[in-house]
Design a protein around this motif. Sequence first.
Motif, PDB file in Angstrom:
ATOM      1  N   THR A  82       0.842  -1.203   0.000  1.00  0.00           N
ATOM      2  CA  THR A  82       0.000   0.000   0.000  1.00  0.00           C
ATOM      3  C   THR A  82       0.875   1.250   0.000  1.00  0.00           C
ATOM      4  O   THR A  82       0.614   2.202  -0.741  1.00  0.00           O
ATOM      5  CB  THR A  82      -0.936   0.002   1.224  1.00  0.00           C
ATOM      6  OG1 THR A  82      -1.774  -1.150   1.147  1.00  0.00           O
ATOM      7  CG2 THR A  82      -1.784   1.258   1.270  1.00  0.00           C
ATOM      8  N   VAL A  86       1.074   4.357  -2.649  1.00  0.00           N
ATOM      9  CA  VAL A  86       0.931   5.749  -2.208  1.00  0.00           C
ATOM     10  C   VAL A  86       2.084   6.595  -2.755  1.00  0.00           C
ATOM     11  O   VAL A  86       1.880   7.682  -3.298  1.00  0.00           O
ATOM     12  CB  VAL A  86       0.864   5.829  -0.662  1.00  0.00           C
ATOM     13  CG1 VAL A  86       1.053   7.257  -0.163  1.00  0.00           C
ATOM     14  CG2 VAL A  86      -0.451   5.257  -0.159  1.00  0.00           C
ATOM     15  N   ASP A  91       2.476  10.807  -3.495  1.00  0.00           N
ATOM     16  CA  ASP A  91       2.412  11.247  -2.112  1.00  0.00           C
ATOM     17  C   ASP A  91       3.637  10.769  -1.345  1.00  0.00           C
ATOM     18  O   ASP A  91       4.425   9.975  -1.841  1.00  0.00           O
ATOM     19  CB  ASP A  91       1.138  10.725  -1.443  1.00  0.00           C
ATOM     20  CG  ASP A  91      -0.100  11.421  -1.962  1.00  0.00           C
ATOM     21  OD1 ASP A  91      -0.016  12.626  -2.268  1.00  0.00           O
ATOM     22  OD2 ASP A  91      -1.153  10.761  -2.066  1.00  0.00           O
TER      23      ASP A  91
END
Length: 186
Positions: A82, A86, A91
Amino acid sequence: MFRSHVRPYGTVRELRPDVVVMDIRMPGMDGIEATRMITSNAPAPRVLMLTTFDDDNNVYAALRAGASGFLVKDMALDDILTATRVVAAGDALIAPSVTRRLIEEFANRPAAAAPPQRLDGITEREHEVLTLVGRGLSNSEIAAELFIGHATAKTHVARLLTKLHARDRVQLVIIAYGAGLVSPSP
């Protein structure tokens, strides 16, 4: 995936990945330096540090080198995947345990001083006079320091009082400190 004995930048340039997962300590080349090399040229992939060495110095060094994320190896695989997504999306992400420490450190730092006050509308000479008033000099001492007459020094102080809407010299001293012209002696 490349191994540290292969030049990381050459491999990244050849494979053009979106994200590079990097360890801090590798044989042959330090992960921080490899991150710096990889992120120094555009277009650069995002770098996600994944390491067991999560001390604050490593975190800061990795972020300064251009890493977009910092994870510790004891995280669950799903969390690492995950985090990779991201970072690939543009980000930044830092492991919760590291984030908690960084927040605690930030919260324990003394508050930053207010930004310097602006001094619009005063001349360069008035700026010099205000600095000397801030250092506690009298009109006579200001005159001697700037090689001007006592009456001229007094006139500059009077103009500063008017232009800066100050009641007295004490307020001028406060303004000088607020503008960053002088600072407390140790």
